[in-house]
Scaffold this active site. Structure first.
Site, PDB file in Angstrom:
ATOM      1  CB  CYS A 101      -0.921  -0.002   1.219  1.00 45.22           C
ATOM      2  SG  CYS A 101      -2.021  -1.432   1.281  1.00 45.22           S
TER       3      CYS A 101
HETATM    4  C1  BEZ Z   1       0.535  -4.611   1.781  1.00 41.36           C
HETATM    5  O1  BEZ Z   1       0.160  -3.496   1.454  1.00 41.36           O
HETATM    6  O2  BEZ Z   1       1.707  -4.932   1.745  1.00 41.36           O
HETATM    7  C2  BEZ Z   1      -0.460  -5.648   2.211  1.00 41.36           C
HETATM    8  C3  BEZ Z   1      -1.577  -5.256   2.935  1.00 41.36           C
HETATM    9  C4  BEZ Z   1      -2.480  -6.230   3.349  1.00 41.36           C
HETATM   10  C5  BEZ Z   1      -2.288  -7.553   3.016  1.00 41.36           C
HETATM   11  C6  BEZ Z   1      -1.183  -7.918   2.240  1.00 41.36           C
HETATM   12  C7  BEZ Z   1      -0.265  -6.967   1.847  1.00 41.36           C
END
Ligand code: BEZ
Length: 211
Positions: A46
């Site tokens: 994210c």
């Molecule tokens: C991420 O942004 O890395 C992420 C967020 C939630 C689940 C898996 C990855």
């Protein structure tokens, strides 16, 4: 849960954001908008995604497009996380991030997919046109970061579709030829678009107009 379809009016809502409370339709006005959700603040994928969208701010502006992010985190978390994103991509994040801890907007837009692990939002994308119609929906799993070049490309394709009776072929990029709608008979298409190339009676190309 709302079952949204292409062509539907994007549901309106009021929500707190990193830039204060926003009424979605009022904030959007007659621009295009990209509403995109992410699973959680302070997570790696994210962070790269929201940073990339920030780096593309001039590209969105050139296309009369406002961008707005969403997660089920709080405004306080958004405020604490934003400097991390800015630190990673060395640019300011100049668009609002919706705080949706009660999942009101996420449920309205069907952004929660229990099969993806928990009750946070997945990576949804909605492209909404100036008349507030949903023109594109994409849903990515939490594990796969989105390709924002593709989102920009399909925004260009949608804006091209609105310029005339044009569709865009596979892998179309701005400047490439466009396909003339089959609603236009070939003789009429030749008159209107002089350089018509007829590959098949149902596959006619012409030079792109505008971008
Ligand atoms: C991420 O942004 O890395 C992420 C967020 C939630 C689940 C898996 C990855």
């Amino acid at each position: 849960m709302t079952c949204l379809h292409l062509g539907d009016t994007a549901p309106d809502f009021t929500a707190p954001t990193s830039e204060g409370e926003i009424s979605f339709h009022e904030w959007k006005g007659d621009s295009w908008a990209i509403l995109f959700s992410h699973p959680a603040d302070f997570t790696p994928v994210c962070t790269t995604e929201l940073g990339r969208v920030g780096l593309m701010s001039e590209a969105w502006a050139r296309r009369n497009t406002k961008v707005i992010a969403l997660s089920v985190d709080s405004v306080e978390d958004h405020h604490r996380w934003k400097p991390d994103i800015e630190d990673v991509v060395h640019t300011s994040i100049d668009y609002p991030i919706i705080a949706d801890p009660d999942k009101k907007v996420a449920e309205l837009y069907d952004m929660i997919h229990p099969g993806e692990g928990d009750a946070s939002s997945v990576r949804s994308v909605f492209i909404i046109d100036p008349a507030n119609r949903i023109r594109l929906m994409m849903t990515y799993p939490k594990s796969a970061g989105r390709n924002f070049d593709e989102i920009l490309r399909v925004l260009d394709a949608l804006q091209m579709n609105d310029l005339g009776p044009f569709a865009t072929p596979a892998d179309w990029q701005p400047g490439d030829r466009v396909i003339v709608s089959n609603d236009i008979p070939t003789e009429e298409a030749k008159q209107r678009f002089g350089d018509l190339e007829v590959v098949k009676p149902y596959l006619r190309y012409t030079a792109s107009t505008g971008r």
